[in-house]
Design an enzyme around this catalytic site. Structure first.
Site, mmCIF file in Angstrom:
data_model
loop_
_atom_site.group_PDB
_atom_site.id
_atom_site.type_symbol
_atom_site.label_atom_id
_atom_site.label_comp_id
_atom_site.label_asym_id
_atom_site.label_seq_id
_atom_site.Cartn_x
_atom_site.Cartn_y
_atom_site.Cartn_z
ATOM 1 C CG ASN A 10 -1.848 1.100 1.287
ATOM 2 O OD1 ASN A 10 -1.475 2.222 0.997
ATOM 3 N ND2 ASN A 10 -3.093 0.844 1.662
ATOM 4 C CG HIS A 13 0.680 6.260 4.695
ATOM 5 N ND1 HIS A 13 -0.238 7.252 4.975
ATOM 6 C CD2 HIS A 13 0.104 5.100 5.075
ATOM 7 C CE1 HIS A 13 -1.315 6.704 5.528
ATOM 8 N NE2 HIS A 13 -1.130 5.402 5.600
ATOM 9 C CG HIS A 46 -8.193 4.134 0.954
ATOM 10 N ND1 HIS A 46 -8.381 4.033 2.309
ATOM 11 C CD2 HIS A 46 -9.402 4.468 0.433
ATOM 12 C CE1 HIS A 46 -9.642 4.292 2.597
ATOM 13 N NE2 HIS A 46 -10.285 4.578 1.479
ATOM 14 N NE ARG A 48 -8.349 7.447 4.350
ATOM 15 C CZ ARG A 48 -9.285 7.156 5.262
ATOM 16 N NH1 ARG A 48 -10.384 7.867 5.351
ATOM 17 N NH2 ARG A 48 -9.103 6.175 6.101
ATOM 18 N NE ARG A 52 -7.524 11.342 5.365
ATOM 19 C CZ ARG A 52 -8.039 10.754 6.457
ATOM 20 N NH1 ARG A 52 -7.288 9.964 7.198
ATOM 21 N NH2 ARG A 52 -9.280 10.956 6.795
ATOM 22 C CD GLU A 73 -6.851 -0.311 0.890
ATOM 23 O OE1 GLU A 73 -6.148 -1.266 1.242
ATOM 24 O OE2 GLU A 73 -6.853 0.797 1.486
ATOM 25 C CB THR A 104 -9.530 1.687 7.268
ATOM 26 O OG1 THR A 104 -9.134 2.353 6.071
ATOM 27 C CG2 THR A 104 -10.852 1.008 7.059
ATOM 28 C CD GLU A 154 -7.083 -6.331 2.802
ATOM 29 O OE1 GLU A 154 -7.111 -6.262 1.570
ATOM 30 O OE2 GLU A 154 -6.432 -5.552 3.527
ATOM 31 C CG HIS A 197 -5.563 -1.699 9.206
ATOM 32 N ND1 HIS A 197 -5.211 -1.107 10.384
ATOM 33 C CD2 HIS A 197 -6.000 -0.712 8.405
ATOM 34 C CE1 HIS A 197 -5.440 0.192 10.300
ATOM 35 N NE2 HIS A 197 -5.916 0.459 9.111
HETATM 36 N N1 PXP Z 1 -5.930 -3.167 3.876
HETATM 37 C C1 PXP Z 1 -6.890 -2.222 3.943
HETATM 38 C C2 PXP Z 1 -8.266 -2.573 3.490
HETATM 39 C C3 PXP Z 1 -6.608 -0.930 4.417
HETATM 40 O O1 PXP Z 1 -7.583 0.009 4.490
HETATM 41 C C4 PXP Z 1 -5.289 -0.618 4.774
HETATM 42 C C5 PXP Z 1 -4.941 0.771 5.213
HETATM 43 O O2 PXP Z 1 -5.203 1.658 4.193
HETATM 44 C C6 PXP Z 1 -4.314 -1.625 4.670
HETATM 45 C C7 PXP Z 1 -4.678 -2.889 4.234
HETATM 46 C C8 PXP Z 1 -2.892 -1.373 5.035
HETATM 47 O O3 PXP Z 1 -2.810 -1.092 6.392
HETATM 48 P P1 PXP Z 1 -1.446 -0.535 6.978
HETATM 49 O O4 PXP Z 1 -1.180 0.762 6.298
HETATM 50 O O5 PXP Z 1 -1.724 -0.403 8.431
HETATM 51 O O6 PXP Z 1 -0.399 -1.568 6.661
#
Ligand code: PXP
Length: 247
Positions: A10, A13, A46, A48, A52, A73, A104, A154, A197
């Site tokens: 992901n 960030h 994601h 959003r 952001r 996402e 999330t 997931e 997550h």
């Molecule tokens: N899976 C989903 C559905 C998420 O919303 C997120 C966070 O955006 C992640 C995985 C990844 O989580 P993390 O950034 O905490 O590794």
């Protein structure tokens, strides 16, 4: 089902840091290219509602830059559905979204929202996009995902990650047990289980060891680690830990 556990990275960030200064550095596309070069299995992003981190234009740029499957996402809204249908990512993972949340904060209430999710999931499925629902590892939610004909669930690993941070071994074991049980039940019912997550080098292995789980999506920790080690070594280390756990 193959036993190889896929790693979706992901890259949200990277965009968070870019947006902090309003310019175009660091570019999440560059991160996507590194994920591809280092053998990551997919890019997760994601979009959003408040944009952001990832922005609309990033999606096409990510898709153009790599051949890796994109897992978008998205909240279950008409706006996001239209964007998904336009970009046709490999997968769309429906997540709950609140503007005020930092990240999330839990799984989607697929059971409670069943009627409003039907048209969204149906249209994603019809477009050939693999529909995933980000849910708690809970039988009622899994049942709802099955009734909605989602292809993937997931499981939210946030509670598991928090239990470890809190040093609560009983809660950790309970969370792990329910994710393990629901992954087995999902696979038995023909729905592919993923997890994500809050996963880190320290907590990933028990989740990676669950044999039915086909994919992990990991973001914040990897991008944080990348500040110290670089993105490539961070992904390589996560991959090693996952492979070691799979045995
Ligand atoms: N899976 C989903 C559905 C998420 O919303 C997120 C966070 O955006 C992640 C995985 C990844 O989580 P993390 O950034 O905490 O590794």
């Amino acid at each position: 089902m193959t036993n190889r556990l896929r790693l979706g990275v992901n890259i949200d960030h990277v965009a968070t840091i870019r947006n902090a200064r309003g310019g175009d550095h660091p570019d999440p596309v560059r991160a996507a290219e590194i994920v591809a070069a280092v053998g990551g299995d997919g890019i997760t992003a994601h979009l959003r509602e408040d944009r952001r981190h990832i922005r609309d234009e990033d999606l096409a740029r990510i898709q153009d830059a790599t051949d890796l499957p994109l897992n978008l996402e998205m909240a279950a809204t008409e706006e996001m559905l239209a964007i998904a249908l336009k970009h046709k990512p490999h997968a769309a993972c429906i997540v709950p979204e609140k503007r005020e949340e930092r990240t999330t904060e839990g799984g989607l209430d697929a059971a409670g929202l069943h009627n409003s999710l039907v048209p969204i999931v149906d249209r994603l499925n019809e477009a050939g996009i693999r529909t995933s629902l980000f849910i708690e590892a809970d039988e009622r939610q899994l049942d709802a995902a099955l009734r909605l004909s989602a292809r993937v669930v997931e499981f939210h690993t946030g509670e598991y990650a928090h239990a470890i941070i809190d040093g609560d071994s009983e809660r950790t074991a309970k969370e792990l047990r329910r994710i393990t049980d629901m992954a087995a039940l999902a696979a038995k019912n023909g729905i592919e289980p993923h997890a994500g997550h809050g996963l880190t080098f320290e907590n990933v292995q028990p989740i990676a060891a669950i044999p039915q789980i086909a994919e992990l999506n990991i973001g914040h920790y990897l991008i944080g680690e990348a500040i110290f080690s670089g993105l490539e070594p961070a992904i390589r280390r996560m991959r090693e830990l996952m492979d070691e756990a799979r045995g």
